[in-house]
Write a protein that holds these residues in place. Structure first.
Motif, PDB file in Angstrom:
ATOM      1  N   ALA A 179       0.823  -1.209   0.000  1.00  0.00           N
ATOM      2  CA  ALA A 179       0.000   0.000   0.000  1.00  0.00           C
ATOM      3  C   ALA A 179       0.857   1.259   0.000  1.00  0.00           C
ATOM      4  O   ALA A 179       0.592   2.207  -0.747  1.00  0.00           O
ATOM      5  CB  ALA A 179      -0.922  -0.004   1.216  1.00  0.00           C
ATOM      6  N   LEU A 180       1.908   1.286   0.819  1.00  0.00           N
ATOM      7  CA  LEU A 180       2.736   2.482   0.936  1.00  0.00           C
ATOM      8  C   LEU A 180       3.569   2.703  -0.321  1.00  0.00           C
ATOM      9  O   LEU A 180       3.744   3.844  -0.766  1.00  0.00           O
ATOM     10  CB  LEU A 180       3.639   2.371   2.162  1.00  0.00           C
ATOM     11  CG  LEU A 180       2.889   2.396   3.502  1.00  0.00           C
ATOM     12  CD1 LEU A 180       3.827   2.046   4.651  1.00  0.00           C
ATOM     13  CD2 LEU A 180       2.238   3.757   3.735  1.00  0.00           C
ATOM     14  N   GLY A 182       2.708   1.751  -3.358  1.00  0.00           N
ATOM     15  CA  GLY A 182       1.774   2.225  -4.371  1.00  0.00           C
ATOM     16  C   GLY A 182       1.380   3.673  -4.167  1.00  0.00           C
ATOM     17  O   GLY A 182       1.223   4.429  -5.132  1.00  0.00           O
ATOM     18  N   MET A 183       1.227   4.083  -2.916  1.00  0.00           N
ATOM     19  CA  MET A 183       0.876   5.470  -2.622  1.00  0.00           C
ATOM     20  C   MET A 183       1.928   6.424  -3.158  1.00  0.00           C
ATOM     21  O   MET A 183       1.615   7.416  -3.829  1.00  0.00           O
ATOM     22  CB  MET A 183       0.723   5.669  -1.115  1.00  0.00           C
ATOM     23  CG  MET A 183       0.436   7.121  -0.714  1.00  0.00           C
ATOM     24  SD  MET A 183       0.403   7.367   1.077  1.00  0.00           S
ATOM     25  CE  MET A 183       2.146   7.195   1.493  1.00  0.00           C
ATOM     26  N   VAL A 184       3.195   6.127  -2.895  1.00  0.00           N
ATOM     27  CA  VAL A 184       4.268   7.036  -3.304  1.00  0.00           C
ATOM     28  C   VAL A 184       4.424   7.062  -4.818  1.00  0.00           C
ATOM     29  O   VAL A 184       4.527   8.134  -5.431  1.00  0.00           O
ATOM     30  CB  VAL A 184       5.597   6.634  -2.630  1.00  0.00           C
ATOM     31  CG1 VAL A 184       6.740   7.498  -3.158  1.00  0.00           C
ATOM     32  CG2 VAL A 184       5.493   6.799  -1.120  1.00  0.00           C
ATOM     33  N   SER A 185       4.421   5.896  -5.459  1.00  0.00           N
ATOM     34  CA  SER A 185       4.632   5.859  -6.904  1.00  0.00           C
ATOM     35  C   SER A 185       3.471   6.506  -7.651  1.00  0.00           C
ATOM     36  O   SER A 185       3.686   7.253  -8.624  1.00  0.00           O
ATOM     37  CB  SER A 185       4.835   4.420  -7.379  1.00  0.00           C
ATOM     38  OG  SER A 185       3.707   3.624  -7.082  1.00  0.00           O
ATOM     39  N   ASN A 186       2.252   6.262  -7.222  1.00  0.00           N
ATOM     40  CA  ASN A 186       1.106   6.883  -7.885  1.00  0.00           C
ATOM     41  C   ASN A 186       1.047   8.381  -7.631  1.00  0.00           C
ATOM     42  O   ASN A 186       0.684   9.158  -8.515  1.00  0.00           O
ATOM     43  CB  ASN A 186      -0.196   6.219  -7.428  1.00  0.00           C
ATOM     44  CG  ASN A 186      -0.462   4.919  -8.144  1.00  0.00           C
ATOM     45  OD1 ASN A 186      -0.828   4.895  -9.313  1.00  0.00           O
ATOM     46  ND2 ASN A 186      -0.263   3.808  -7.456  1.00  0.00           N
ATOM     47  N   PHE A 187       1.414   8.784  -6.427  1.00  0.00           N
ATOM     48  CA  PHE A 187       1.478  10.219  -6.144  1.00  0.00           C
ATOM     49  C   PHE A 187       2.484  10.896  -7.051  1.00  0.00           C
ATOM     50  O   PHE A 187       2.207  11.959  -7.621  1.00  0.00           O
ATOM     51  CB  PHE A 187       1.865  10.449  -4.681  1.00  0.00           C
ATOM     52  CG  PHE A 187       2.100  11.895  -4.360  1.00  0.00           C
ATOM     53  CD1 PHE A 187       1.050  12.728  -4.016  1.00  0.00           C
ATOM     54  CD2 PHE A 187       3.380  12.443  -4.431  1.00  0.00           C
ATOM     55  CE1 PHE A 187       1.267  14.077  -3.740  1.00  0.00           C
ATOM     56  CE2 PHE A 187       3.602  13.783  -4.156  1.00  0.00           C
ATOM     57  CZ  PHE A 187       2.547  14.602  -3.809  1.00  0.00           C
ATOM     58  N   ALA A 188       3.670  10.289  -7.185  1.00  0.00           N
ATOM     59  CA  ALA A 188       4.720  10.894  -8.009  1.00  0.00           C
ATOM     60  C   ALA A 188       4.249  11.073  -9.449  1.00  0.00           C
ATOM     61  O   ALA A 188       4.450  12.128 -10.058  1.00  0.00           O
ATOM     62  CB  ALA A 188       5.982  10.040  -7.956  1.00  0.00           C
TER      63      ALA A 188
END
Length: 230
Positions: A179-180, A182-188
């Motif tokens: 989850a974490l 995916g959060m960072v990569s999608n945010f970027a």
């Protein structure tokens, strides 16, 4: 549509590194040139001749190090992965057991800051990577493998913090790592590809705070409870 050509038949991901320092420098100059050309022209329109010209190399010398445009693209993706997963400064001291002496929040912040910085600096290439991955199974596999390695590193870190009593034991490291990451990569991708008005420092701080809160890790606070970034 992005024409991926023959990526599925590009051969081995990379050749062995040249034996001489001169050969390694020449190979790296081609990789640096490929980064510029792919960022400028995209995958479909990039040409080997343009890569060689940008590297100030003879066109024929390209084939000393790479078999094709597809192969140098794959090698470039490998290089980008190394940059994206950099933990930041390499002179961080460690304990006798090899663990990082930095507090968990600082480790998280430095890793997120390094990732976002590298992503921003290579934004055009990252966008090309995303585009090609949607159309070519081999590049999608490379992206999935890179993501898996990120997740495994995060999972290992969470387990270490739990063993040290620094993270919530009720958090499942496998689910949390997926989850974490995916959060960072999608945010970027959403933030940078859409040119959102947000600085790297602020973004790294907020993402790291979300990480810390989700894992039960204490974030550093100043007077009045203000969040303090490393």
């Amino acid at each position: 549509m992005v024409d991926t050509g023959d990526l599925a038949d590009a051969g081995p991901d990379v050749r062995p590194l040249p034996a001489t320092a001169r050969g390694r420098r020449r190979r790296q100059s081609l990789l640096d040139a490929a980064r510029e050309v792919f960022a400028r022209d995209g995958f479909a329109n990039a040409r080997i001749a343009d890569i060689a010209d940008t590297a100030n190399a003879a066109h024929g010398s390209f084939y000393t190090y790479f078999d094709s445009k597809e192969q140098i693209f794959v090698a470039l993706l490998r290089e980008l992965e190394d940059e994206l997963r950099s933990p930041g400064p390499r002179d961080v001291q460690q304990d006798d057991d090899g663990s990082n002496r930095l507090e968990p929040y600082e480790q998280i912040f430095r890793a997120n800051h390094a990732y976002l910085t590298a992503y921003r600096e290579n934004l055009a290439i990252m966008v090309v990577w995303e585009q090609v991955a949607t159309l070519d199974a081999r590049v999608e596999n490379l992206r999935r493998e890179a993501s898996d390695r990120f997740v495994q590193r995060i999972e290992k870190g969470i387990r270490h913090w739990q063993d040290k009593g620094l993270a919530d034991l009720d958090v499942d490291p496998v689910y949390a790592a997926m989850a974490l990451s995916g959060m960072v990569s999608n945010f970027a991708y959403r933030w940078l590809a859409r040119d959102a008005d947000c600085g790297v420092d602020k973004a790294a701080q907020q993402l790291s705070l979300l990480w810390a809160n989700s894992l039960g890790i204490q974030a550093p606070r100043g007077p009045g409870g203000t969040l303090v970034s490393p």
